[in-house]
Design a protein around this motif. Structure first.
Motif, PDB file in Angstrom:
ATOM      1  N   VAL A   4       0.868  -1.170   0.000  1.00 45.88           N
ATOM      2  CA  VAL A   4       0.000   0.000   0.000  1.00 45.88           C
ATOM      3  C   VAL A   4       0.908   1.224   0.000  1.00 45.88           C
ATOM      4  O   VAL A   4       1.788   1.360   0.844  1.00 45.88           O
ATOM      5  CB  VAL A   4      -0.944   0.005   1.217  1.00 45.88           C
ATOM      6  CG1 VAL A   4      -1.764   1.283   1.250  1.00 45.88           C
ATOM      7  CG2 VAL A   4      -1.849  -1.217   1.180  1.00 45.88           C
ATOM      8  N   VAL A   5       0.704   2.106  -0.984  1.00 44.44           N
ATOM      9  CA  VAL A   5       1.583   3.240  -1.219  1.00 44.44           C
ATOM     10  C   VAL A   5       0.782   4.535  -1.150  1.00 44.44           C
ATOM     11  O   VAL A   5      -0.267   4.646  -1.793  1.00 44.44           O
ATOM     12  CB  VAL A   5       2.260   3.110  -2.608  1.00 44.44           C
ATOM     13  CG1 VAL A   5       3.129   4.312  -2.908  1.00 44.44           C
ATOM     14  CG2 VAL A   5       3.062   1.824  -2.704  1.00 44.44           C
ATOM     15  N   TYR A   6       1.289   5.535  -0.409  1.00 41.67           N
ATOM     16  CA  TYR A   6       0.645   6.846  -0.371  1.00 41.67           C
ATOM     17  C   TYR A   6       1.006   7.595  -1.646  1.00 41.67           C
ATOM     18  O   TYR A   6       2.173   7.635  -2.056  1.00 41.67           O
ATOM     19  CB  TYR A   6       1.110   7.638   0.852  1.00 41.67           C
ATOM     20  CG  TYR A   6       0.535   9.028   0.888  1.00 41.67           C
ATOM     21  CD1 TYR A   6      -0.782   9.239   1.261  1.00 41.67           C
ATOM     22  CD2 TYR A   6       1.291  10.133   0.525  1.00 41.67           C
ATOM     23  CE1 TYR A   6      -1.327  10.512   1.286  1.00 41.67           C
ATOM     24  CE2 TYR A   6       0.766  11.409   0.551  1.00 41.67           C
ATOM     25  CZ  TYR A   6      -0.547  11.591   0.927  1.00 41.67           C
ATOM     26  OH  TYR A   6      -1.084  12.835   0.945  1.00 41.67           O
ATOM     27  N   ASP A   7       0.003   8.183  -2.297  1.00 43.96           N
ATOM     28  CA  ASP A   7       0.221   8.887  -3.563  1.00 43.96           C
ATOM     29  C   ASP A   7      -0.452  10.243  -3.539  1.00 43.96           C
ATOM     30  O   ASP A   7      -1.640  10.346  -3.238  1.00 43.96           O
ATOM     31  CB  ASP A   7      -0.349   8.055  -4.720  1.00 43.96           C
ATOM     32  CG  ASP A   7      -0.350   8.806  -6.031  1.00 43.96           C
ATOM     33  OD1 ASP A   7       0.745   9.116  -6.531  1.00 43.96           O
ATOM     34  OD2 ASP A   7      -1.446   9.085  -6.549  1.00 43.96           O
ATOM     35  N   GLY A  33       7.158   4.821  -9.483  1.00 42.49           N
ATOM     36  CA  GLY A  33       8.359   4.554  -8.711  1.00 42.49           C
ATOM     37  C   GLY A  33       8.015   4.871  -7.273  1.00 42.49           C
ATOM     38  O   GLY A  33       7.446   5.928  -6.986  1.00 42.49           O
ATOM     39  N   PHE A  34       8.300   3.951  -6.373  1.00 46.59           N
ATOM     40  CA  PHE A  34       7.965   4.204  -4.973  1.00 46.59           C
ATOM     41  C   PHE A  34       9.151   3.892  -4.082  1.00 46.59           C
ATOM     42  O   PHE A  34      10.000   3.071  -4.414  1.00 46.59           O
ATOM     43  CB  PHE A  34       6.715   3.422  -4.545  1.00 46.59           C
ATOM     44  CG  PHE A  34       6.846   1.920  -4.577  1.00 46.59           C
ATOM     45  CD1 PHE A  34       7.152   1.218  -3.425  1.00 46.59           C
ATOM     46  CD2 PHE A  34       6.640   1.213  -5.752  1.00 46.59           C
ATOM     47  CE1 PHE A  34       7.256  -0.169  -3.444  1.00 46.59           C
ATOM     48  CE2 PHE A  34       6.737  -0.169  -5.785  1.00 46.59           C
ATOM     49  CZ  PHE A  34       7.055  -0.857  -4.622  1.00 46.59           C
ATOM     50  N   ALA A  62      12.226   4.761   5.889  1.00 46.81           N
ATOM     51  CA  ALA A  62      12.412   6.131   6.386  1.00 46.81           C
ATOM     52  C   ALA A  62      12.372   7.157   5.254  1.00 46.81           C
ATOM     53  O   ALA A  62      11.906   8.278   5.449  1.00 46.81           O
ATOM     54  CB  ALA A  62      13.728   6.230   7.142  1.00 46.81           C
ATOM     55  N   GLU A  63      12.839   6.784   4.066  1.00 41.90           N
ATOM     56  CA  GLU A  63      12.836   7.704   2.926  1.00 41.90           C
ATOM     57  C   GLU A  63      11.416   8.093   2.519  1.00 41.90           C
ATOM     58  O   GLU A  63      11.200   9.159   1.958  1.00 41.90           O
ATOM     59  CB  GLU A  63      13.565   7.092   1.727  1.00 41.90           C
ATOM     60  CG  GLU A  63      15.054   6.952   1.916  1.00 41.90           C
ATOM     61  CD  GLU A  63      15.443   5.712   2.728  1.00 41.90           C
ATOM     62  OE1 GLU A  63      14.564   4.858   2.983  1.00 41.90           O
ATOM     63  OE2 GLU A  63      16.605   5.624   3.120  1.00 41.90           O
ATOM     64  N   ALA A  64      10.439   7.256   2.803  1.00 38.31           N
ATOM     65  CA  ALA A  64       9.053   7.546   2.441  1.00 38.31           C
ATOM     66  C   ALA A  64       8.498   8.723   3.233  1.00 38.31           C
ATOM     67  O   ALA A  64       7.566   9.388   2.788  1.00 38.31           O
ATOM     68  CB  ALA A  64       8.175   6.314   2.662  1.00 38.31           C
ATOM     69  N   THR A  65       9.059   9.007   4.388  1.00 37.83           N
ATOM     70  CA  THR A  65       8.566  10.119   5.217  1.00 37.83           C
ATOM     71  C   THR A  65       9.217  11.450   4.859  1.00 37.83           C
ATOM     72  O   THR A  65       8.777  12.498   5.329  1.00 37.83           O
ATOM     73  CB  THR A  65       8.807   9.833   6.706  1.00 37.83           C
ATOM     74  OG1 THR A  65      10.215   9.765   6.943  1.00 37.83           O
ATOM     75  CG2 THR A  65       8.145   8.542   7.141  1.00 37.83           C
ATOM     76  N   ALA A  66      10.252  11.452   4.012  1.00 34.62           N
ATOM     77  CA  ALA A  66      11.006  12.667   3.687  1.00 34.62           C
ATOM     78  C   ALA A  66      10.156  13.814   3.123  1.00 34.62           C
ATOM     79  O   ALA A  66      10.424  14.969   3.446  1.00 34.62           O
ATOM     80  CB  ALA A  66      12.154  12.332   2.750  1.00 34.62           C
ATOM     81  N   PRO A  67       9.146  13.570   2.281  1.00 31.57           N
ATOM     82  CA  PRO A  67       8.382  14.692   1.728  1.00 31.57           C
ATOM     83  C   PRO A  67       7.489  15.427   2.729  1.00 31.57           C
ATOM     84  O   PRO A  67       6.941  16.477   2.412  1.00 31.57           O
ATOM     85  CB  PRO A  67       7.513  14.044   0.650  1.00 31.57           C
ATOM     86  CG  PRO A  67       8.137  12.736   0.365  1.00 31.57           C
ATOM     87  CD  PRO A  67       8.792  12.315   1.630  1.00 31.57           C
ATOM     88  N   PHE A  68       7.327  14.890   3.919  1.00 33.62           N
ATOM     89  CA  PHE A  68       6.416  15.487   4.893  1.00 33.62           C
ATOM     90  C   PHE A  68       7.175  16.365   5.888  1.00 33.62           C
ATOM     91  O   PHE A  68       8.309  16.072   6.251  1.00 33.62           O
ATOM     92  CB  PHE A  68       5.658  14.386   5.645  1.00 33.62           C
ATOM     93  CG  PHE A  68       4.806  13.538   4.727  1.00 33.62           C
ATOM     94  CD1 PHE A  68       3.535  13.943   4.373  1.00 33.62           C
ATOM     95  CD2 PHE A  68       5.305  12.353   4.199  1.00 33.62           C
ATOM     96  CE1 PHE A  68       2.762  13.174   3.515  1.00 33.62           C
ATOM     97  CE2 PHE A  68       4.542  11.573   3.348  1.00 33.62           C
ATOM     98  CZ  PHE A  68       3.266  11.991   3.000  1.00 33.62           C
ATOM     99  N   ILE A  85       3.983   6.247   7.765  1.00 32.47           N
ATOM    100  CA  ILE A  85       3.858   5.831   6.370  1.00 32.47           C
ATOM    101  C   ILE A  85       4.984   4.855   6.038  1.00 32.47           C
ATOM    102  O   ILE A  85       6.096   4.999   6.525  1.00 32.47           O
ATOM    103  CB  ILE A  85       3.890   7.065   5.440  1.00 32.47           C
ATOM    104  CG1 ILE A  85       3.431   6.717   4.044  1.00 32.47           C
ATOM    105  CG2 ILE A  85       5.237   7.701   5.422  1.00 32.47           C
ATOM    106  CD1 ILE A  85       3.205   7.934   3.185  1.00 32.47           C
ATOM    107  N   ASP A  86       4.679   3.838   5.244  1.00 32.18           N
ATOM    108  CA  ASP A  86       5.673   2.832   4.881  1.00 32.18           C
ATOM    109  C   ASP A  86       6.172   2.974   3.447  1.00 32.18           C
ATOM    110  O   ASP A  86       7.285   2.578   3.137  1.00 32.18           O
ATOM    111  CB  ASP A  86       5.101   1.425   5.053  1.00 32.18           C
ATOM    112  CG  ASP A  86       4.891   1.072   6.507  1.00 32.18           C
ATOM    113  OD1 ASP A  86       5.661   1.545   7.351  1.00 32.18           O
ATOM    114  OD2 ASP A  86       3.947   0.317   6.803  1.00 32.18           O
TER     115      ASP A  86
END
Length: 103
Positions: free
Chosen positions: A53-56, A67-68, A72-78, A84-85
């Motif tokens: 499951v990917v946040y978009d 591309g996902f 920890a890198e998934a939280t960088a844009p916030f 978030i995973d």
């Protein structure tokens, strides 16, 4: 970053306000075989790799290749920490993949 094909989306009755402006997609990670077949080949949309499951917040839809990033890198844009995973970082129009030549 991994490549994956969007195979669906999730619907929540409530969500954290930090997720405002986005949605959660069900993504099937792509195998090398699928990359070789190209983006136009929809015959094998789902791979044997477990879906994620990917946040978009880019607007990807069913059938799109994204591309996902995970972890920890998934939280960088916030701006602040968020639970978030996986995060959608790109929607691809074209991918050219050539496997290494073996002798």
């Amino acid at each position: 970053m991994r490549f994956g094909r969007v195979i669906g989306r999730t619907v929540f009755s409530r969500q954290d306000p930090a997720y405002n402006g986005g949605r959660f997609l069900v993504v099937s990670p792509m195998t090398r075989k699928q990359l070789l077949a190209g983006l136009e080949d929809d015959s094998q949309m789902v791979s044997e790799i477990p879906s994620v499951v990917v946040y978009d917040n880019l607007g990807a839809g069913t059938g799109d290749v994204i591309g996902f990033v995970e972890g920890a890198e998934a939280t960088a844009p916030f701006e602040s920490p968020i639970p978030i995973d996986a995060f959608s970082a790109a929607i691809f129009d074209q991918i050219t993949y050539q496997p290494p030549v073996t002798s």
